[in-house]
Design a protein around this motif. Sequence first.
Motif, short mmCIF file in Angstrom:
data_model
loop_
_atom_site.label_atom_id
_atom_site.label_comp_id
_atom_site.label_asym_id
_atom_site.label_seq_id
_atom_site.Cartn_x
_atom_site.Cartn_y
_atom_site.Cartn_z
N VAL A 1 39.03 38.85 26.50
CA VAL A 1 39.46 38.86 25.11
C VAL A 1 38.93 37.66 24.36
CG1 VAL A 1 41.49 38.71 23.64
CG2 VAL A 1 41.50 40.23 25.57
N SER A 2 38.77 36.54 25.06
CA SER A 2 38.33 35.35 24.33
C SER A 2 36.89 35.46 23.91
CB SER A 2 38.52 34.11 25.20
OG SER A 2 37.57 34.11 26.22
N ARG A 3 36.17 36.49 24.43
CA ARG A 3 34.79 36.63 23.96
C ARG A 3 34.74 37.15 22.54
NH1 ARG A 3 30.87 39.22 27.53
NH2 ARG A 3 32.24 39.88 29.14
N THR A 4 35.86 37.65 22.01
CA THR A 4 35.83 38.06 20.62
C THR A 4 35.84 36.86 19.69
OG1 THR A 4 38.21 38.15 20.54
CG2 THR A 4 37.08 40.17 21.12
N TYR B 1 50.63 36.70 44.36
CA TYR B 1 51.05 36.04 43.13
C TYR B 1 49.89 35.37 42.44
CZ TYR B 1 55.43 36.98 45.29
OH TYR B 1 56.47 37.61 45.89
N LYS B 2 48.99 34.82 43.29
CA LYS B 2 47.84 34.18 42.65
C LYS B 2 46.99 35.21 41.95
CE LYS B 2 46.02 31.62 45.89
NZ LYS B 2 45.28 30.56 46.58
N ASN B 3 46.96 36.43 42.50
CA ASN B 3 46.12 37.43 41.88
C ASN B 3 46.68 37.94 40.57
OD1 ASN B 3 43.98 37.42 43.50
ND2 ASN B 3 44.67 39.04 44.84
N ILE B 4 48.00 37.95 40.47
CA ILE B 4 48.57 38.34 39.18
C ILE B 4 48.10 37.38 38.10
CG2 ILE B 4 50.71 38.55 37.89
CD1 ILE B 4 52.04 39.50 40.39
N ALA B 5 48.16 36.09 38.45
CA ALA B 5 47.66 35.11 37.49
C ALA B 5 46.17 35.30 37.27
CB ALA B 5 47.95 33.70 37.98
N GLY B 6 45.46 35.64 38.34
CA GLY B 6 44.02 35.82 38.24
C GLY B 6 43.65 36.95 37.30
N VAL B 7 44.42 38.05 37.39
CA VAL B 7 44.14 39.18 36.50
C VAL B 7 44.35 38.79 35.05
CG1 VAL B 7 45.11 41.38 35.78
CG2 VAL B 7 44.56 41.01 38.15
N THR B 8 45.43 38.05 34.81
CA THR B 8 45.69 37.62 33.44
C THR B 8 44.57 36.74 32.92
OG1 THR B 8 47.98 37.51 34.18
CG2 THR B 8 47.49 36.70 31.98
N VAL B 9 44.11 35.82 33.77
CA VAL B 9 43.01 34.96 33.34
C VAL B 9 41.77 35.78 33.05
CG1 VAL B 9 41.48 33.15 34.12
CG2 VAL B 9 43.89 32.94 34.52
N TYR B 10 41.55 36.80 33.88
CA TYR B 10 40.37 37.64 33.69
C TYR B 10 40.42 38.33 32.33
CZ TYR B 10 37.20 41.55 34.47
OH TYR B 10 36.21 42.47 34.36
#
Lengths: 625, 102, 180
Positions: A596-599, A582-591
């Motif tokens: 995307v935030s670099r745009t 479950y932590k990794n699902i959140a981790g993927v989203t953060v990744y």
Amino acid sequence: MTTLIWLIPVLPLLSFLIIALFGRLLPKKAVAILGFGSVALSAVLTIVAGIGFLSSPPPEGVILSKIYTWIETAGFTAQIAFLFDPLSLVFCFVITFVGALIHLYSIEFMSDDDGFSRFFAYMNLFVGSMLILVLADNLLLLYLGWEGVGLCSYLLIGFWYKEPDNGYAARKAFIVTRIGDTAMILGLFLLFVSFGTLDISDLMQDASEKWVTGSPLAVISALLLLGGALGKSAQLPLQTWLPDAMAGPSPVSALIHAATMVTAGVYLITRTHVLFMLAPVVMTAIAIIGAVTLLVAGFSALAQTDLKRVLAYSTISQIGYMFLAMGIGAWSAGVFHFMIHAFFKALLFLSAGAVIHLLNHEHDIFRMGGLRKKLPVIYITFLIGGASLSALPLITAGFYSKDQILWFGWSSVISSHWLWLAGITGALLTSLYTFRMIFITFFGETKTEPAHKSGLIMTIPLIVLAVLSLVGGFIEMPENIGPMHLFSGLFDGFLPDVILNERGNHELILQILSGVVTFGGIWLAYRLFYKKSAFAIRYKESRINKFFYSGWGFDRLYALLFVRPTAWLSEIDKKDFIDLIYKNIAGVTVYFNLIVSRTQNGKLRWYVLVLTIGIVVILTFMISL
Amino acid sequence: MVTVSMEMQILFAGLLFLTGLVGFLVRRNIIFMLMSIEIMLNSAALVFVIAGSHWMQTDGQVMFIFILTVSAAEVSVGLALILQMYHHFKTLDADALKKLRD
Amino acid sequence: MNSIFYIAASVAVLSSVMAITNRNAIHALLYLIISLLSVSVVFYILGAPLIAALEVIVYAGAIMVLFIFVVMMLNIGMEEEIEKGWLTPKMWIVPAILAAILMGIFIYVLKVFHTETTGTEIISPKDVGVSLFTTYLIAVEIAGVLLLAGIVGAYHLGRQQKKVIHRFLVKDGSDKKEVT
């Protein structure tokens, strides 16, 4: 008279509530009076109800006192109702009477303890739960009392919670008995699924009608209930908690771990004896477990150095006797031994507690000695208790109860001579370790001086119990001494009689044999431990002694089999790898967010570039349509 | 008077616009970016005039006047802001203005 | 007459390209002025003499001059090194590609939506003026307001903030407080 029945468990529970809520505000005397008074009142009520019951027996032989419908759903009803029949009469009498004496004793014993009111609250809760257990008319209410006594046992073992070892002991007791409780609840489920009710009388009737002897369901449910009984009564293989439970105060050990809670298993099996008799293989198992446990515990008691631990192993051993009795079908003999054992074991624990208390919490018997002259009253009561435990012939109550079991062990149809042999060996061991304890503690030179004398409040219960340990056996005496069958007559029609085979005329020989064994044990203890022979000293250092000392290595075995793998599993799961998903699902989203935030880099030209790309894309789509 | 096809006129305007766009994307100096914006505005106004002359109405020229007005106002304000930026950051780099992101 | 259009158009495009690729700011602005003048010629050819004049007067004359004033005030004309660092050839790739794609789209659309060409006639300033002050009166007023806003905004935003020292503090270094 039916109104009196429900008061018996309710009075201690009421007093528990009052002490628990207001105990800190009340003066110590009030708490003591409330705590002792409620149990004493329950004892009086039991005796009154008992007398009424015996003098004019009710039509069906039982009194049913219905209070309240607890659960009523589709297909399952459970009442809060109390059943008063000879079996619960005996148990109630022992619990309330011995309990009242122990409460009296603990008024002085715990007088300088900070948790005085807490102690009495827990003790009253315990007595109330135990009374619910023995008076329950259905198995669900019984299980409620079962869990209640388990809880109180935990609370009271770990009473002096500031020591971490006491907490460990309490946890160990709770967890080991929990294993048994799980087996028991599975048994209850099985019974409910088979019959649709948990009412004891209905259940026994349906079981005898619908299940043939030896049917698999009967065997399985009997085995599961047996598992529960093994846990609470500290028999093999769930006996490891009882020696460590001696970390609690001595009144606790006396009440819970000698007289009452550990006999809850005996009560359960006797109450549901119809079920057990439908599964003879389980009966044999009970007898064998009882026999083996009494031998294992007897050997272990021989090696202990802590005064209370000797008594703890002795308790395990004596309950082994009760299980042996039940396993061979001698139901009333088992109950009789329970009652007598409650008397002398509570006496022994209370005297031991007095000794320990007066010696400023010294537990090691090798550091006591010569207390015969210094504490005479306690010495006499302890001696009487020890004599009753060793079944000194004719004068002690223990002789009559234990001898009855040994006699049935030899002569019952479903028993075998090996069981008798185990019983008689156990008797030898019993007198050996008992008098070892007495000789080392009370004779010889004094190594620790008693700090003060014991008061009257502590001594009265000891005297009462000593008297009962002597005369209590006279209500049930075998044929050739003076036939008195008051006790087993109580159970006529309730508990089946033992079936004897034609070896019935060897009773006198067996009685003489058991007397010889008792005296032999005393003489052996005298030679080895009073005279301190070289053999004893050499034996103390031997490896086999260490083996017995550790209770036949069960603790180590269980640590190896269960504790270490569990600890290892939780160690490798330290990073909690199931949670990692479950932590990794959140981790993927953060990744992806980081990508995307670099745009959004704040540069104007970049924005216009992207704008232009968008325009190109849109225009391309528009003209392609 | 003139018979250049309208495509060529609009193509010319488009070429001017693209020049301004490319200039905006490439240059980092903010004065040049403003300059490129002016080129783009000019070309857009050109398209209006072309359309007005095609339909032979005054509307195209009127629109041009308004675009001109807007461009003038925007240039003056923009240059004032550029002055502020220069005094604050001591540089005319457009990428210096990206701090608002965090 | 058509050739004038083509010449003026190519001059405009060429000078615009020169404007955006130049490293010197003043030079680029001058190229831009040339571009605007060429566009003005195109306007005249298309029959819009008023706005041809307006383009020269307002756009090239006022706005570009404003630009030049600011450039001179900031004194950035001599920073050729920085500009060279910023204008590497590989910066041109992506914009050039995008521009080419857009050009392609333009040409395609224009080829698809073909229109007939008719002759143009001159739309005199008088007509424009009449149209401005009758049909588009409100827009003119709003344009006036917009210019007012532009003036006020430019004045306010262009003001330099003076370093404010508290009026109680004396400037000679010692900070004894003076109560006025």
